[in-house]
Motif scaffolding. Sequence first.
Motif, PDB file in Angstrom:
ATOM      1  N   PHE A 214       0.822  -1.213   0.000  1.00 61.75           N
ATOM      2  CA  PHE A 214       0.000   0.000   0.000  1.00 61.75           C
ATOM      3  C   PHE A 214       0.856   1.263   0.000  1.00 61.75           C
ATOM      4  O   PHE A 214       0.591   2.209  -0.743  1.00 61.75           O
ATOM      5  CB  PHE A 214      -0.928   0.003   1.215  1.00 61.75           C
ATOM      6  CG  PHE A 214      -1.949  -1.099   1.210  1.00 61.75           C
ATOM      7  CD1 PHE A 214      -2.579  -1.477   0.044  1.00 61.75           C
ATOM      8  CD2 PHE A 214      -2.282  -1.770   2.377  1.00 61.75           C
ATOM      9  CE1 PHE A 214      -3.528  -2.498   0.020  1.00 61.75           C
ATOM     10  CE2 PHE A 214      -3.222  -2.787   2.370  1.00 61.75           C
ATOM     11  CZ  PHE A 214      -3.842  -3.155   1.196  1.00 61.75           C
ATOM     12  N   LEU A 215       1.885   1.292   0.846  1.00 57.81           N
ATOM     13  CA  LEU A 215       2.692   2.503   0.985  1.00 57.81           C
ATOM     14  C   LEU A 215       3.638   2.704  -0.190  1.00 57.81           C
ATOM     15  O   LEU A 215       3.947   3.844  -0.544  1.00 57.81           O
ATOM     16  CB  LEU A 215       3.485   2.456   2.292  1.00 57.81           C
ATOM     17  CG  LEU A 215       2.662   2.600   3.572  1.00 57.81           C
ATOM     18  CD1 LEU A 215       3.563   2.527   4.803  1.00 57.81           C
ATOM     19  CD2 LEU A 215       1.889   3.911   3.581  1.00 57.81           C
ATOM     20  N   SER A 216       4.121   1.617  -0.778  1.00 56.56           N
ATOM     21  CA  SER A 216       5.038   1.775  -1.913  1.00 56.56           C
ATOM     22  C   SER A 216       4.318   2.351  -3.137  1.00 56.56           C
ATOM     23  O   SER A 216       4.955   2.938  -4.013  1.00 56.56           O
ATOM     24  CB  SER A 216       5.673   0.424  -2.266  1.00 56.56           C
ATOM     25  OG  SER A 216       4.692  -0.512  -2.672  1.00 56.56           O
ATOM     26  N   LYS A 217       2.999   2.198  -3.186  1.00 57.49           N
ATOM     27  CA  LYS A 217       2.220   2.764  -4.284  1.00 57.49           C
ATOM     28  C   LYS A 217       1.663   4.148  -3.949  1.00 57.49           C
ATOM     29  O   LYS A 217       1.052   4.789  -4.814  1.00 57.49           O
ATOM     30  CB  LYS A 217       1.067   1.820  -4.641  1.00 57.49           C
ATOM     31  CG  LYS A 217       1.523   0.477  -5.205  1.00 57.49           C
ATOM     32  CD  LYS A 217       0.337  -0.408  -5.540  1.00 57.49           C
ATOM     33  CE  LYS A 217       0.803  -1.735  -6.127  1.00 57.49           C
ATOM     34  NZ  LYS A 217      -0.345  -2.620  -6.471  1.00 57.49           N
ATOM     35  N   ALA A 218       1.842   4.588  -2.716  1.00 58.23           N
ATOM     36  CA  ALA A 218       1.320   5.888  -2.285  1.00 58.23           C
ATOM     37  C   ALA A 218       2.310   7.002  -2.622  1.00 58.23           C
ATOM     38  O   ALA A 218       3.488   6.737  -2.910  1.00 58.23           O
ATOM     39  CB  ALA A 218       1.056   5.867  -0.784  1.00 58.23           C
ATOM     40  N   PRO A 219       1.876   8.261  -2.586  1.00 55.09           N
ATOM     41  CA  PRO A 219       2.806   9.376  -2.788  1.00 55.09           C
ATOM     42  C   PRO A 219       3.890   9.377  -1.705  1.00 55.09           C
ATOM     43  O   PRO A 219       3.673   8.850  -0.600  1.00 55.09           O
ATOM     44  CB  PRO A 219       1.904  10.613  -2.663  1.00 55.09           C
ATOM     45  CG  PRO A 219       0.522  10.114  -2.915  1.00 55.09           C
ATOM     46  CD  PRO A 219       0.487   8.714  -2.403  1.00 55.09           C
ATOM     47  N   PRO A 220       5.055   9.954  -1.986  1.00 55.78           N
ATOM     48  CA  PRO A 220       6.120   9.989  -0.974  1.00 55.78           C
ATOM     49  C   PRO A 220       5.702  10.837   0.223  1.00 55.78           C
ATOM     50  O   PRO A 220       4.873  11.740   0.094  1.00 55.78           O
ATOM     51  CB  PRO A 220       7.298  10.617  -1.723  1.00 55.78           C
ATOM     52  CG  PRO A 220       6.672  11.374  -2.847  1.00 55.78           C
ATOM     53  CD  PRO A 220       5.451  10.601  -3.247  1.00 55.78           C
ATOM     54  N   PRO A 221       6.269  10.556   1.395  1.00 54.85           N
ATOM     55  CA  PRO A 221       5.912  11.338   2.578  1.00 54.85           C
ATOM     56  C   PRO A 221       6.455  12.757   2.506  1.00 54.85           C
ATOM     57  O   PRO A 221       7.452  13.025   1.836  1.00 54.85           O
ATOM     58  CB  PRO A 221       6.573  10.561   3.723  1.00 54.85           C
ATOM     59  CG  PRO A 221       7.708   9.838   3.081  1.00 54.85           C
ATOM     60  CD  PRO A 221       7.233   9.492   1.700  1.00 54.85           C
ATOM     61  N   ILE A 222       5.775  13.659   3.201  1.00 55.04           N
ATOM     62  CA  ILE A 222       6.230  15.040   3.328  1.00 55.04           C
ATOM     63  C   ILE A 222       7.108  15.134   4.570  1.00 55.04           C
ATOM     64  O   ILE A 222       6.641  14.903   5.686  1.00 55.04           O
ATOM     65  CB  ILE A 222       5.037  16.005   3.444  1.00 55.04           C
ATOM     66  CG1 ILE A 222       4.172  15.933   2.189  1.00 55.04           C
ATOM     67  CG2 ILE A 222       5.516  17.430   3.685  1.00 55.04           C
ATOM     68  CD1 ILE A 222       2.877  16.709   2.299  1.00 55.04           C
ATOM     69  N   ASP A 223       8.371  15.449   4.386  1.00 56.38           N
ATOM     70  CA  ASP A 223       9.310  15.532   5.506  1.00 56.38           C
ATOM     71  C   ASP A 223       9.087  16.853   6.239  1.00 56.38           C
ATOM     72  O   ASP A 223       9.644  17.887   5.873  1.00 56.38           O
ATOM     73  CB  ASP A 223      10.745  15.422   4.995  1.00 56.38           C
ATOM     74  CG  ASP A 223      11.755  15.229   6.123  1.00 56.38           C
ATOM     75  OD1 ASP A 223      11.442  15.612   7.262  1.00 56.38           O
ATOM     76  OD2 ASP A 223      12.848  14.719   5.855  1.00 56.38           O
ATOM     77  N   VAL A 224       8.268  16.818   7.283  1.00 56.20           N
ATOM     78  CA  VAL A 224       7.951  18.057   8.001  1.00 56.20           C
ATOM     79  C   VAL A 224       9.152  18.563   8.800  1.00 56.20           C
ATOM     80  O   VAL A 224       9.276  19.774   9.042  1.00 56.20           O
ATOM     81  CB  VAL A 224       6.737  17.854   8.932  1.00 56.20           C
ATOM     82  CG1 VAL A 224       5.487  17.552   8.126  1.00 56.20           C
ATOM     83  CG2 VAL A 224       6.989  16.747   9.948  1.00 56.20           C
ATOM     84  N   PHE A 225      10.034  17.669   9.182  1.00 52.41           N
ATOM     85  CA  PHE A 225      11.234  18.103   9.899  1.00 52.41           C
ATOM     86  C   PHE A 225      12.140  18.926   8.979  1.00 52.41           C
ATOM     87  O   PHE A 225      12.692  19.948   9.395  1.00 52.41           O
ATOM     88  CB  PHE A 225      11.990  16.902  10.464  1.00 52.41           C
ATOM     89  CG  PHE A 225      11.236  16.133  11.507  1.00 52.41           C
ATOM     90  CD1 PHE A 225      11.052  16.660  12.781  1.00 52.41           C
ATOM     91  CD2 PHE A 225      10.683  14.903  11.219  1.00 52.41           C
ATOM     92  CE1 PHE A 225      10.357  15.967  13.743  1.00 52.41           C
ATOM     93  CE2 PHE A 225       9.980  14.202  12.179  1.00 52.41           C
ATOM     94  CZ  PHE A 225       9.809  14.735  13.440  1.00 52.41           C
ATOM     95  N   ALA A 226      12.295  18.466   7.740  1.00 55.60           N
ATOM     96  CA  ALA A 226      13.100  19.223   6.776  1.00 55.60           C
ATOM     97  C   ALA A 226      12.454  20.567   6.478  1.00 55.60           C
ATOM     98  O   ALA A 226      13.147  21.578   6.319  1.00 55.60           O
ATOM     99  CB  ALA A 226      13.268  18.413   5.493  1.00 55.60           C
ATOM    100  N   GLU A 227      11.129  20.580   6.421  1.00 54.03           N
ATOM    101  CA  GLU A 227      10.430  21.846   6.188  1.00 54.03           C
ATOM    102  C   GLU A 227      10.670  22.829   7.336  1.00 54.03           C
ATOM    103  O   GLU A 227      10.910  24.020   7.099  1.00 54.03           O
ATOM    104  CB  GLU A 227       8.930  21.590   6.038  1.00 54.03           C
ATOM    105  CG  GLU A 227       8.546  20.932   4.723  1.00 54.03           C
ATOM    106  CD  GLU A 227       7.048  20.783   4.582  1.00 54.03           C
ATOM    107  OE1 GLU A 227       6.577  20.552   3.458  1.00 54.03           O
ATOM    108  OE2 GLU A 227       6.337  20.889   5.605  1.00 54.03           O
TER     109      GLU A 227
END
Length: 245
Positions: A214-227
Motif C-alpha cells: 500500500f505505501l510503496s504505491k502511495a505518494p512519498p511522505p512530506i518531511d515536516v522536519f526538513a520543512e
Amino acid sequence: MPSFDKPTDQQEATPDAQGADSRAATEAALFEAFGGVRGMVETTVPGLVFVAIYTVKRDIHVAAIAALGLSLLLGVARLVRKDTLKHAFSGVFGVAFGAVFAMMSGDAKNFYLPGMLYTLGLAVGYIVSAVAGYPLMGLILGPVFKENLSWRTRNPGRKVAYTKASWAWGLILLAKSAVLFPLYWWGDVTQLGWVKVALGIPPMLLSVYLTWIFLSKAPPPIDVFAEMEAAELAEREREAEATAR
C-alpha cells in the motif's frame, strides 16, 4: 551526446528509480517500526519454549521461568548490540506478564492470555481508527517517515494507504483471535500453545507485506522536519539581512 552506458542525472530521476527509492524507504521504515524478522522470531520463540517444556514436564513454573529467561537473554543481546530498546523491553515485559499470570493462576493456558488480549485489542484499535479517519498505522509510521500527521491534511494518497494498511492489520489480527480464543476456552494448553506458535510469524509477515504494498504505491511522505529546518534557516537569513541593513 550523452553516453548510453552511464545514465545521466535526468535519466536517474525516472519514475522507476523514484519508485524503487520509495519502496526501499518504506521497507526500511517497516523494519524499524516492527523489529524486522528478528523481532518476529523473538516474540515467537519464548512461547515455543514454554509449550515445549510444558508438554514434556507438565510443570507451569519450569516452563514459565525458562520462557522468561530466554526472553531476558534475547533482550540483553539487543542491548549489547545497541538495537532499538522498545523491541527489547516490549518482548521481555510481554513474556514476564504471561509467566507471572500463568504461575499465579495455576493454569498454563494463561501464559498466552495477555498476548491474546493484546492482539484482540490491537485488532479493534486498527479497525476503529481506520473508521474514525485516524488510521493507527499512520500514527505509528508517521514519525518514522518524518511526516508526523501531515498525511491527514496535506497528503491524501498516503492517508488512503494508511487506512488500507490499518484495515489489513485489523482484519488479520481479528482472524488470528478468532482461531485462538476458542482453543483457549475449549482446547488444552498444548493445542493452544502450538497453534499460537504457528500463528506467530505468518500473520505478521502478511500484514507487513500488505502495508509495504500500500505505501510503496502511495505518494512519498512530506518531511515536516526538513520543512521546519528550512523555515528556520530562511528566518535566520532574513534576520541577518535585516541586521546588515
